[in-house]
Scaffold this motif. Structure first.
Motif, mmCIF file in Angstrom:
data_model
loop_
_atom_site.group_PDB
_atom_site.id
_atom_site.type_symbol
_atom_site.label_atom_id
_atom_site.label_comp_id
_atom_site.label_asym_id
_atom_site.label_seq_id
_atom_site.Cartn_x
_atom_site.Cartn_y
_atom_site.Cartn_z
ATOM 1 N N CYS A 357 -3.941 1.327 -3.566
ATOM 2 C CA CYS A 357 -3.200 0.170 -4.085
ATOM 3 C C CYS A 357 -2.588 -0.600 -2.919
ATOM 4 C CB CYS A 357 -2.107 0.671 -5.023
ATOM 5 S SG CYS A 357 -0.994 -0.612 -5.586
ATOM 6 N N ILE A 358 -2.763 -1.915 -2.939
ATOM 7 C CA ILE A 358 -2.173 -2.742 -1.860
ATOM 8 C C ILE A 358 -0.908 -3.467 -2.339
ATOM 9 C CG2 ILE A 358 -4.317 -3.074 -0.527
ATOM 10 C CD1 ILE A 358 -4.560 -5.833 -2.011
ATOM 11 N N ARG A 359 -0.424 -3.059 -3.498
ATOM 12 C CA ARG A 359 0.800 -3.610 -4.085
ATOM 13 C C ARG A 359 0.778 -5.138 -4.169
ATOM 14 N NH1 ARG A 359 1.911 1.158 -2.604
ATOM 15 N NH2 ARG A 359 3.811 2.355 -2.644
ATOM 16 N N CYS A 360 -0.346 -5.652 -4.626
ATOM 17 C CA CYS A 360 -0.484 -7.110 -4.717
ATOM 18 C C CYS A 360 0.171 -7.679 -5.973
ATOM 19 C CB CYS A 360 -1.959 -7.494 -4.686
ATOM 20 S SG CYS A 360 -2.861 -6.894 -6.141
ATOM 21 N N GLY A 361 0.364 -6.823 -6.982
ATOM 22 C CA GLY A 361 1.035 -7.260 -8.201
ATOM 23 C C GLY A 361 0.141 -7.995 -9.201
ATOM 24 N N CYS A 363 -2.039 -6.813 -11.209
ATOM 25 C CA CYS A 363 -2.099 -6.100 -12.496
ATOM 26 C C CYS A 363 -0.860 -6.410 -13.338
ATOM 27 C CB CYS A 363 -2.246 -4.596 -12.268
ATOM 28 S SG CYS A 363 -0.996 -3.883 -11.210
ATOM 29 N N SER A 374 0.801 -0.884 -11.885
ATOM 30 C CA SER A 374 0.698 -0.241 -10.557
ATOM 31 C C SER A 374 1.652 0.951 -10.461
ATOM 32 C CB SER A 374 1.011 -1.252 -9.448
ATOM 33 O OG SER A 374 2.231 -1.896 -9.726
ATOM 34 N N CYS A 406 -7.766 -5.838 -10.574
ATOM 35 C CA CYS A 406 -7.350 -5.070 -9.396
ATOM 36 C C CYS A 406 -8.347 -5.237 -8.237
ATOM 37 C CB CYS A 406 -7.210 -3.591 -9.760
ATOM 38 S SG CYS A 406 -6.734 -2.589 -8.337
ATOM 39 N N PRO A 407 -7.911 -5.786 -7.096
ATOM 40 C CA PRO A 407 -8.835 -5.966 -5.978
ATOM 41 C C PRO A 407 -9.241 -4.629 -5.356
ATOM 42 C CG PRO A 407 -6.602 -6.572 -5.322
ATOM 43 C CD PRO A 407 -6.548 -6.271 -6.784
HETATM 44 S S1 SF4 Z 1 -3.753 -4.907 -8.906
HETATM 45 FE FE1 SF4 Z 1 -2.081 -3.489 -9.153
HETATM 46 S S2 SF4 Z 1 -2.997 -1.457 -8.792
HETATM 47 FE FE2 SF4 Z 1 -4.435 -2.977 -8.020
HETATM 48 S S3 SF4 Z 1 -3.938 -3.155 -5.860
HETATM 49 FE FE3 SF4 Z 1 -2.780 -4.780 -6.912
HETATM 50 S S4 SF4 Z 1 -0.782 -3.823 -7.398
HETATM 51 FE FE4 SF4 Z 1 -2.193 -2.159 -6.816
#
Ligand code: SF4
Ligand code: SF4
Length: 435
Positions: A357-361, A363, A374, A406-407
């Protein structure tokens, strides 16, 4: 009628053009064909067989009765002979108890159900379950424990690839409308709303013609997945929020799929039990189609009716690609809730390699239930079920939007599904301890 919409959701490629203009074809019954009927076609208790091996049965004849209130009757889909009562392939359970019937003649007639009793009893006798995939026994939804002021007919069909509801709306418009009006009148419901996604302008135009005459409101919906989820539909059409762990009836609403409304009409006015349905067969098949098929027909028969596979099939999904389930056997039979069969080849499959997980948010933004997938995923990995419960995983509608965006290609929804089962068990045990 204002349109309120809902937060989150995604826009997957709809891929509906393969079948959206293909009128429904009826798959003929051939003598010697076998039909496989698991006793559990629905949510709730399995049905109980009322026939025995070698017994002759007719189309529409009762072969298994409901095993309780939350259960549904099962009828023979053909004229033929019961050749076994043992284990048959089931899309979710692998194998389970079921009845196998061998057709001995082509027949379009059916044995009508009796017209005695209440509206709900007639629907129960017809064995109707939700046709949109959730397969909740319909007579239960038609017996609300609280007052209901709105009936919502779901014509969103927001799952990619599927067009069976779209075709039904074009080809059986009056059955849907009359079924909806019947439910509205029998349950004395004030508002009737028929909601259709805007990517079906022909269906919207058709229903619009009957809006005043039959006293319903037509709501065109934004094209966004999961627009057809019950909770999303209620929020979008009525601006009401179903509380966590509750059903739509809690906010005075009943939701039925368009196919269910038509089945209720057929049961009440024609005394027809539910033994056939429309299925979209699409993806890697030679000639994708919308087929009217008898319940119990194996997938392979459907694929053959579409000219066979294109290339080597890698994956088959029963239902739509977002919420459907992967099935491993071509012997898996069509069930009352089967809306589609989608076939994929190796080259159609996305890259499934997972990354951290890259914590992109993304999801979090996509979740239509306002959850934080996440963080929930981290708890899933550590089997922290109490924490998951506190983060409202039970509110997850398993729509798959989080996994879709989710990337890092994390398969989030699978973990939530399994965790929900653990938590339900935990709650049951907690209740037993406190009793
Ligand atoms: S989409 Fe959610 S689970 Fe996937 S990398 Fe981003 S924060 Fe992590
Ligand atoms: S699967 Fe559950 S957590 Fe993921 S987006 Fe849908 S509701 Fe949210």
């Amino acid at each position: 009628m204002p349109f309120f919409g809902f937060k989150g959701g995604v826009h997957p490629d709809y891929n509906k053009s393969l079948t959206m203009e293909k009128p429904v074809e009826t798959l003929p019954v051939k003598p010697g064909d076998k039909y496989y009927l698991p006793l559990s076609q629905h949510i709730g208790a399995p049905a109980k067989p009322v026939v025995s091996k070698n017994q002759q049965v007719k189309t529409g004849e009762l072969i298994a009765e409901a095993g309780g209130f939350i259960s549904a009757c099962l009828h023979s889909p053909v004229n033929g002979k019961v050749v076994s009562i043992s284990h048959v392939v089931h899309p979710m359970a692998g194998r389970m108890e079921g009845i196998v019937i061998e057709a001995d003649e082509t027949n379009d007639e059916f044995v009508p159900i009796s017209d005695e009793g209440t509206f709900q009893q007639i629907v129960q006798r017809a064995g109707i379950t939700g046709m949109g995939g959730a397969t909740f026994p319909t007579h239960v939804k038609l017996s609300p424990p609280k007052e209901v002021d709105s009936l919502l007919i779901n014509g969103a069909e927001c799952e990619p690839y599927l067009t069976c509801d779209h075709r039904m709306m074009l080809e059986e418009t009056m059955k849907i409308i009359k079924g909806a009006v019947l439910i509205k009148e029998k349950l004395r419901i004030k508002n009737l709303i028929i909601a259709i996604e805007k990517n079906k302008p022909d269906a919207i135009k058709l229903f619009r013609k009957y809006e005043k005459e039959y006293g319903f409101e037509l709501v065109p919906l934004y094209v966004k997945y999961p627009q057809g989820g019950e909770k999303q539909l209620i929020k979008a059409c009525l601006n009401r929020v179903v509380p966590e762990g509750k059903l739509p009836v809690e906010v005075g609403v009943i939701v039925h799929n368009v196919g269910t409304a038509a089945a209720v009409y057929e049961a009440y006015t024609e005394r027809k039990p539910l033994y056939e349905r429309i299925v979209t067969v699409t993806g890697a098949v030679v000639n994708p189609k919308n087929l009217r098929v008898r319940v119990g027909t194996p997938i392979l028969t459907l694929v053959e009716a579409c000219g066979g596979f294109v290339g080597i099939p890698k994956k088959m999904v029963m239902g739509g690609p977002m919420m459907g389930m992967a099935v491993t056997s071509v012997e898996t039979p069509v069930m009352k809730g089967t809306s589609g069969i989608v076939v994929y080849r190796e080259e159609d499959m996305p890259n499934l390699t997972k990354y951290p997980c890259i914590r992109c948010g993304r999801c979090v933004d996509a979740c239509p239930m306002l959850l934080v997938p996440s963080i929930m995923d981290r708890f899933v990995k550590k089997e922290m079920y109490e924490a998951l419960e506190e983060h409202h995983v039970l509110n997850c509608i398993e729509c798959g939007c989080c996994s879709y965006v989710c990337p890092s290609r994390r398969t989030l929804v699978g973990g939530f599904k399994t965790s929900k089962r653990h938590i339900m068990q935990m709650i049951k045990e907690r209740g037993a301890k406190n009793a």
